[in-house]
Design an enzyme around this catalytic site. Sequence first.
Site, PDB file in Angstrom:
ATOM      1  N   ASP A   1       4.759 -13.027  -3.946  1.00 57.27           N
ATOM      2  CA  ASP A   1       4.450 -11.713  -3.403  1.00 57.27           C
ATOM      3  C   ASP A   1       4.213 -10.654  -4.479  1.00 57.27           C
ATOM      4  O   ASP A   1       4.757 -10.719  -5.580  1.00 57.27           O
ATOM      5  CB  ASP A   1       5.599 -11.230  -2.509  1.00 57.27           C
ATOM      6  CG  ASP A   1       5.790 -12.106  -1.296  1.00 57.27           C
ATOM      7  OD1 ASP A   1       4.845 -12.816  -0.927  1.00 57.27           O
ATOM      8  OD2 ASP A   1       6.893 -12.082  -0.720  1.00 57.27           O
ATOM      9  N   TYR A   2       3.428  -9.661  -4.125  1.00 57.86           N
ATOM     10  CA  TYR A   2       3.149  -8.497  -4.981  1.00 57.86           C
ATOM     11  C   TYR A   2       4.442  -7.850  -5.462  1.00 57.86           C
ATOM     12  O   TYR A   2       4.558  -7.442  -6.626  1.00 57.86           O
ATOM     13  CB  TYR A   2       2.311  -7.503  -4.176  1.00 57.86           C
ATOM     14  CG  TYR A   2       1.922  -6.232  -4.897  1.00 57.86           C
ATOM     15  CD1 TYR A   2       0.847  -6.218  -5.775  1.00 57.86           C
ATOM     16  CD2 TYR A   2       2.619  -5.044  -4.667  1.00 57.86           C
ATOM     17  CE1 TYR A   2       0.474  -5.040  -6.424  1.00 57.86           C
ATOM     18  CE2 TYR A   2       2.249  -3.872  -5.303  1.00 57.86           C
ATOM     19  CZ  TYR A   2       1.180  -3.872  -6.179  1.00 57.86           C
ATOM     20  OH  TYR A   2       0.819  -2.709  -6.821  1.00 57.86           O
TER      21      TYR A   2
END
Length: 241
Positions: free
Chosen positions: A112-113
């Site tokens: 994930d970012y």
Amino acid sequence: MTTATDSKTMMRLQKYMAHCGVASRRSAEGMILDGRVKVNGEVVRELGTSISPESDRVEVDGTLIQTAADHVYMMLNKPTGYITSVKDNFGRPTALDLVRIDRRVYPVGRLDYDSEGLILLTDDGALTHLLTHPSHEFEKRYYVETDRLLTDTELAKLRDGVDIGDYVTQPAFVERQKGKGLIVGIREGKNRQIRRMVEALSANVKRLRRLSIGPLELGDLKSGAWRHLTPEEVAALKALQ
């Protein structure tokens, strides 16, 4: 169909294609049957064909394929604020922006970012297929820090499997760390899975850092840094199948 006969090293064509990272062995067989593979300029459709990696010229869809020795295998400690895609339509920085190498490599899986930690980068398609295919389950471990202290009962729920809305997770490895920290190991790759597991307990993840992918460990690699895998690390990953 002509192949070299002066070499002592002969290999089944589909196995050679898999070693070169073109596809898994099963997918390579489909390519052969579809007439997409040439050996020394001739289309090959027989699955029993053997070739010499040293002497024969193998093409897939008109492109000469390289041996596995030419593949690149790297680990990156991704910081937060980077996406694990080759490019982003919204202009956000990608994990590949942190890597300076004269080869086109791709992230294996996603992180994930807002998450950080270990990412594997390679141009080996067969290994990518092995590590991302749902049938090949192996553990990935994360350091997870939550916004509140989870109870022993809640940790037991994570270990047993929790309903994250559209899916009940498999049993997870969970070990309590100092403060609100946990080590969590899962064998699945659902989107934002660990965050959703914690949210199912009415809590939130404040920090998530991937520590390992199967036998591959992040170790003390600094945030934003990368390095090539050792031959032993590559062999250990390929042995997961």
